[in-house]
Design a protein around this motif. Structure first.
Motif, PDB file in Angstrom:
ATOM      1  N   UNK A   1       0.868  -1.171   0.000  1.00  0.00           N
ATOM      2  CA  UNK A   1       0.000   0.000   0.000  1.00  0.00           C
ATOM      3  C   UNK A   1       0.905   1.220   0.000  1.00  0.00           C
ATOM      4  N   UNK A   2       0.601   2.176  -0.857  1.00  0.00           N
ATOM      5  CA  UNK A   2       1.487   3.321  -1.042  1.00  0.00           C
ATOM      6  C   UNK A   2       0.683   4.608  -1.126  1.00  0.00           C
ATOM      7  N   UNK A   3       1.372   5.709  -0.918  1.00  0.00           N
ATOM      8  CA  UNK A   3       0.722   7.016  -0.944  1.00  0.00           C
ATOM      9  C   UNK A   3       0.171   7.320  -2.325  1.00  0.00           C
ATOM     10  N   UNK A   4      -1.059   7.782  -2.351  1.00  0.00           N
ATOM     11  CA  UNK A   4      -1.662   8.182  -3.620  1.00  0.00           C
ATOM     12  C   UNK A   4      -1.070   9.503  -4.116  1.00  0.00           C
TER      13      UNK A   4
ATOM     14  N   UNK B   1      -4.045   9.316   2.880  1.00  0.00           N
ATOM     15  CA  UNK B   1      -4.097   9.556   4.326  1.00  0.00           C
ATOM     16  C   UNK B   1      -3.699   8.329   5.152  1.00  0.00           C
ATOM     17  N   UNK B   2      -4.199   8.255   6.378  1.00  0.00           N
ATOM     18  CA  UNK B   2      -3.861   7.143   7.274  1.00  0.00           C
ATOM     19  C   UNK B   2      -4.627   5.869   6.974  1.00  0.00           C
ATOM     20  N   UNK B   3      -5.440   5.885   5.924  1.00  0.00           N
ATOM     21  CA  UNK B   3      -6.091   4.641   5.500  1.00  0.00           C
ATOM     22  C   UNK B   3      -5.061   3.568   5.161  1.00  0.00           C
ATOM     23  N   UNK B   4      -3.845   3.970   4.797  1.00  0.00           N
ATOM     24  CA  UNK B   4      -2.802   3.006   4.466  1.00  0.00           C
ATOM     25  C   UNK B   4      -2.458   2.135   5.671  1.00  0.00           C
ATOM     26  N   UNK B   5      -2.394   2.738   6.844  1.00  0.00           N
ATOM     27  CA  UNK B   5      -2.150   1.957   8.056  1.00  0.00           C
ATOM     28  C   UNK B   5      -3.284   0.961   8.298  1.00  0.00           C
ATOM     29  N   UNK B   6      -4.504   1.416   8.057  1.00  0.00           N
ATOM     30  CA  UNK B   6      -5.649   0.541   8.263  1.00  0.00           C
ATOM     31  C   UNK B   6      -5.632  -0.659   7.345  1.00  0.00           C
TER      32      UNK B   6
ATOM     33  N   UNK C   1      -4.815  -6.564   7.185  1.00  0.00           N
ATOM     34  CA  UNK C   1      -4.228  -7.673   6.446  1.00  0.00           C
ATOM     35  C   UNK C   1      -4.528  -7.622   4.966  1.00  0.00           C
ATOM     36  N   UNK C   2      -5.081  -6.521   4.476  1.00  0.00           N
ATOM     37  CA  UNK C   2      -5.351  -6.379   3.041  1.00  0.00           C
ATOM     38  C   UNK C   2      -4.098  -5.971   2.272  1.00  0.00           C
ATOM     39  N   UNK C   3      -3.072  -5.538   2.973  1.00  0.00           N
ATOM     40  CA  UNK C   3      -1.758  -5.274   2.397  1.00  0.00           C
ATOM     41  C   UNK C   3      -0.715  -5.823   3.363  1.00  0.00           C
ATOM     42  N   UNK C   4       0.429  -6.228   2.825  1.00  0.00           N
ATOM     43  CA  UNK C   4       1.498  -6.749   3.670  1.00  0.00           C
ATOM     44  C   UNK C   4       2.420  -5.653   4.193  1.00  0.00           C
ATOM     45  N   UNK C   5       2.554  -4.583   3.411  1.00  0.00           N
ATOM     46  CA  UNK C   5       3.632  -3.645   3.676  1.00  0.00           C
ATOM     47  C   UNK C   5       3.213  -2.223   3.325  1.00  0.00           C
ATOM     48  N   UNK C   6       3.613  -1.284   4.188  1.00  0.00           N
ATOM     49  CA  UNK C   6       3.460   0.136   3.901  1.00  0.00           C
ATOM     50  C   UNK C   6       4.826   0.796   4.034  1.00  0.00           C
ATOM     51  N   UNK C   7       5.507   1.026   2.924  1.00  0.00           N
ATOM     52  CA  UNK C   7       6.766   1.778   2.977  1.00  0.00           C
ATOM     53  C   UNK C   7       6.504   3.263   2.727  1.00  0.00           C
ATOM     54  N   UNK C   8       7.034   4.102   3.585  1.00  0.00           N
ATOM     55  CA  UNK C   8       6.927   5.559   3.384  1.00  0.00           C
ATOM     56  C   UNK C   8       8.356   6.111   3.418  1.00  0.00           C
TER      57      UNK C   8
ATOM     58  N   UNK D   1       7.403  12.857   6.598  1.00  0.00           N
ATOM     59  CA  UNK D   1       6.102  12.982   7.253  1.00  0.00           C
ATOM     60  C   UNK D   1       6.320  13.649   8.601  1.00  0.00           C
ATOM     61  N   UNK D   2       5.241  14.161   9.161  1.00  0.00           N
ATOM     62  CA  UNK D   2       5.274  14.708  10.512  1.00  0.00           C
ATOM     63  C   UNK D   2       4.644  13.702  11.473  1.00  0.00           C
ATOM     64  N   UNK D   3       4.947  13.858  12.733  1.00  0.00           N
ATOM     65  CA  UNK D   3       4.459  12.890  13.719  1.00  0.00           C
ATOM     66  C   UNK D   3       2.939  12.831  13.764  1.00  0.00           C
ATOM     67  N   UNK D   4       2.260  13.963  13.585  1.00  0.00           N
ATOM     68  CA  UNK D   4       0.787  13.932  13.630  1.00  0.00           C
ATOM     69  C   UNK D   4       0.199  13.222  12.409  1.00  0.00           C
ATOM     70  N   UNK D   5       0.986  13.108  11.339  1.00  0.00           N
ATOM     71  CA  UNK D   5       0.507  12.381  10.166  1.00  0.00           C
ATOM     72  C   UNK D   5       0.330  10.892  10.449  1.00  0.00           C
ATOM     73  N   UNK D   6       1.158  10.344  11.332  1.00  0.00           N
ATOM     74  CA  UNK D   6       1.264   8.883  11.439  1.00  0.00           C
ATOM     75  C   UNK D   6       0.875   8.308  12.788  1.00  0.00           C
ATOM     76  N   UNK D   7       0.781   9.130  13.834  1.00  0.00           N
ATOM     77  CA  UNK D   7       0.643   8.588  15.195  1.00  0.00           C
ATOM     78  C   UNK D   7      -0.598   7.720  15.360  1.00  0.00           C
TER      79      UNK D   7
END
Length: 258
Positions: free
Chosen positions: A167-170, A194-199, A204-211, A215-221
């Motif tokens: 899963x990757x950033x659009x 957005x943070x839908x990538x973490x979801x 389990x719909x994706x194995x990996x999220x490389x970024x 990013x800023x901390x509020x983007x990912x926390x």
């Protein structure tokens, strides 16, 4: 009590209600023309960002006045002020502002409680999709979709011989990502905002999220919180930590490759 905020199911449900209220404030401006400005870093900000910010910050400070709040759309305290904070809220009132402007639905409200450098409560809400993820230390990670009962998330399983689903950033492609993916056997690439990538990884719909970009901390926390507790027992390891002097994250990869 602070312990309830850190661990309590009641506090998590309060956080869900706050995120939904902020989502309603966002949707009141969805699809309207104009109201877009550029920040100093040239990233866009809208009336909806500010509306959600006020809803969230007012609710957090009313419910837990002893816990400070850092919001992307608020005044960011200097490191000297927050260096000794053990706990604080990290808020992105509207993550995926570009997706909001493009009206593709892939934007979220993100709220996380950080304690001793890690997220211990978190909510990610996509109001246009009516999808909400919520998680907490010792509470697990959950998905709420529409009116269906919440589903416990257990994260990605090891990929099969066909390779990994990424899963990757659009909105943020990068040469570094392409170079990294060239080292893997990739079965599929799923763009998301957005943070839908973490979801998607937590489900389990994706194995990996490389970024592999800034990013800023509020983007990912909040998303990191959903990922960490999407496991039957214990906590998934994450390279991310919080309350750095710059509040900027290094590149990261979350998920499994084998």
């Amino acid at each position: 009590m602070v312990s309830e905020v850190r661990l309590g199911e009641t506090a998590l449900h309060q956080l869900i209600a706050i995120a939904r209220a902020a989502g309603a404030a966002v949707m009141a401006h969805y699809g309207r023309e104009g109201h877009v400005q550029l920040k100093a870093d040239t990233s866009p900000v809208t009336v909806a960002d500010h509306a959600a910010h006020h809803v969230i910050v007012n609710a957090l400070t009313a419910n837990w006045p002893q816990i400070p709040v850092i919001s992307e759309e608020g005044e960011i305290p200097p490191f000297e002020t927050r260096a000794h904070w053990r706990r604080f809220w990290l808020v992105d009132p509207l993550d995926g502002t570009k997706e909001f402007i493009h009206q593709n639905g892939e934007f979220t409200v993100n709220i996380a409680l950080i304690e001793d450098g890690i997220p211990v409560l978190g909510v990610v809400f996509a109001p246009a999709l009516d999808v909400l993820y919520a998680a907490g230390l010792e509470l697990g990670s959950w998905k709420y979709a529409g009116d269906t009962p919440p589903v416990r998330l257990h994260g990605p399983q090891a990929p099969d011989a066909t390779g990994v689903t990424i899963v990757e950033s659009r909105s943020h492609p990068s040469a570094a990502l392409e170079a990294y993916l060239a080292t893997l056997t990739v079965a599929a690439r799923v763009p998301a905002g957005s943070s839908l990538k973490f979801g998607l990884v937590a489900e389990g719909r994706a194995h990996l999220y490389p970024r592999l970009g800034p990013t800023m901390e509020w983007d990912v926390a909040a998303g990191d919180c959903i990922y960490r507790y999407a496991i039957a027992d214990g906590v998934r390891p994450s390279p991310l930590a919080y309350n750095s002097p710059s509040l900027k994250n290094p590149s990261f990869v979350l998920g499994v490759t084998s």
